[in-house]
Design a protein around this motif. Sequence first.
Motif, PDB file in Angstrom:
ATOM      1  N   GLY A  25     -59.931   5.377  95.960  1.00  0.00           N
ATOM      2  CA  GLY A  25     -60.289   5.998  97.221  1.00  0.00           C
ATOM      3  C   GLY A  25     -60.907   7.381  97.099  1.00  0.00           C
ATOM      4  N   ARG A  26     -61.158   7.832  95.897  1.00  0.00           N
ATOM      5  CA  ARG A  26     -61.743   9.155  95.685  1.00  0.00           C
ATOM      6  C   ARG A  26     -63.128   8.999  95.070  1.00  0.00           C
ATOM      7  N   LYS A  27     -64.105   9.685  95.646  1.00  0.00           N
ATOM      8  CA  LYS A  27     -65.470   9.617  95.132  1.00  0.00           C
ATOM      9  C   LYS A  27     -65.610  10.527  93.923  1.00  0.00           C
ATOM     10  N   ILE A  28     -66.173   9.982  92.857  1.00  0.00           N
ATOM     11  CA  ILE A  28     -66.362  10.738  91.623  1.00  0.00           C
ATOM     12  C   ILE A  28     -67.847  10.720  91.283  1.00  0.00           C
ATOM     13  N   SER A  80     -70.841  20.231  89.822  1.00  0.00           N
ATOM     14  CA  SER A  80     -70.112  19.416  90.797  1.00  0.00           C
ATOM     15  C   SER A  80     -69.618  20.254  91.969  1.00  0.00           C
ATOM     16  N   ARG A 138     -72.279   7.673  90.269  1.00  0.00           N
ATOM     17  CA  ARG A 138     -71.314   7.835  91.362  1.00  0.00           C
ATOM     18  C   ARG A 138     -70.451   6.581  91.426  1.00  0.00           C
ATOM     19  N   THR A 167     -66.312   5.136  93.061  1.00  0.00           N
ATOM     20  CA  THR A 167     -65.081   5.407  93.791  1.00  0.00           C
ATOM     21  C   THR A 167     -63.912   4.853  92.993  1.00  0.00           C
TER      22      THR A 167
END
Length: 64
Positions: free
Chosen positions: A40-43, A16, A35, A37
């Motif tokens: 508000g955070r992309k994981i 990552s 993938r 979100t």
Amino acid sequence: MIRWLLTIFIGLIVFSAALPWLEKLGIGRLPGDIRFTLFGRKILLPFASTILMSLCVMAVAHLI
């Protein structure tokens, strides 16, 4: 069993961290990579890419 889980977890963290450079090569966008979100955070969970990279490393290690 715990040793394998720890190895996979560390591999995911390293992968990552290196993903911005590897995305230029197309790694990280395979069908098994997840993938999403969250708040508000992309994981990114790069399962397929991690397996592919592990197979490549094992093949190189076997040849050496």
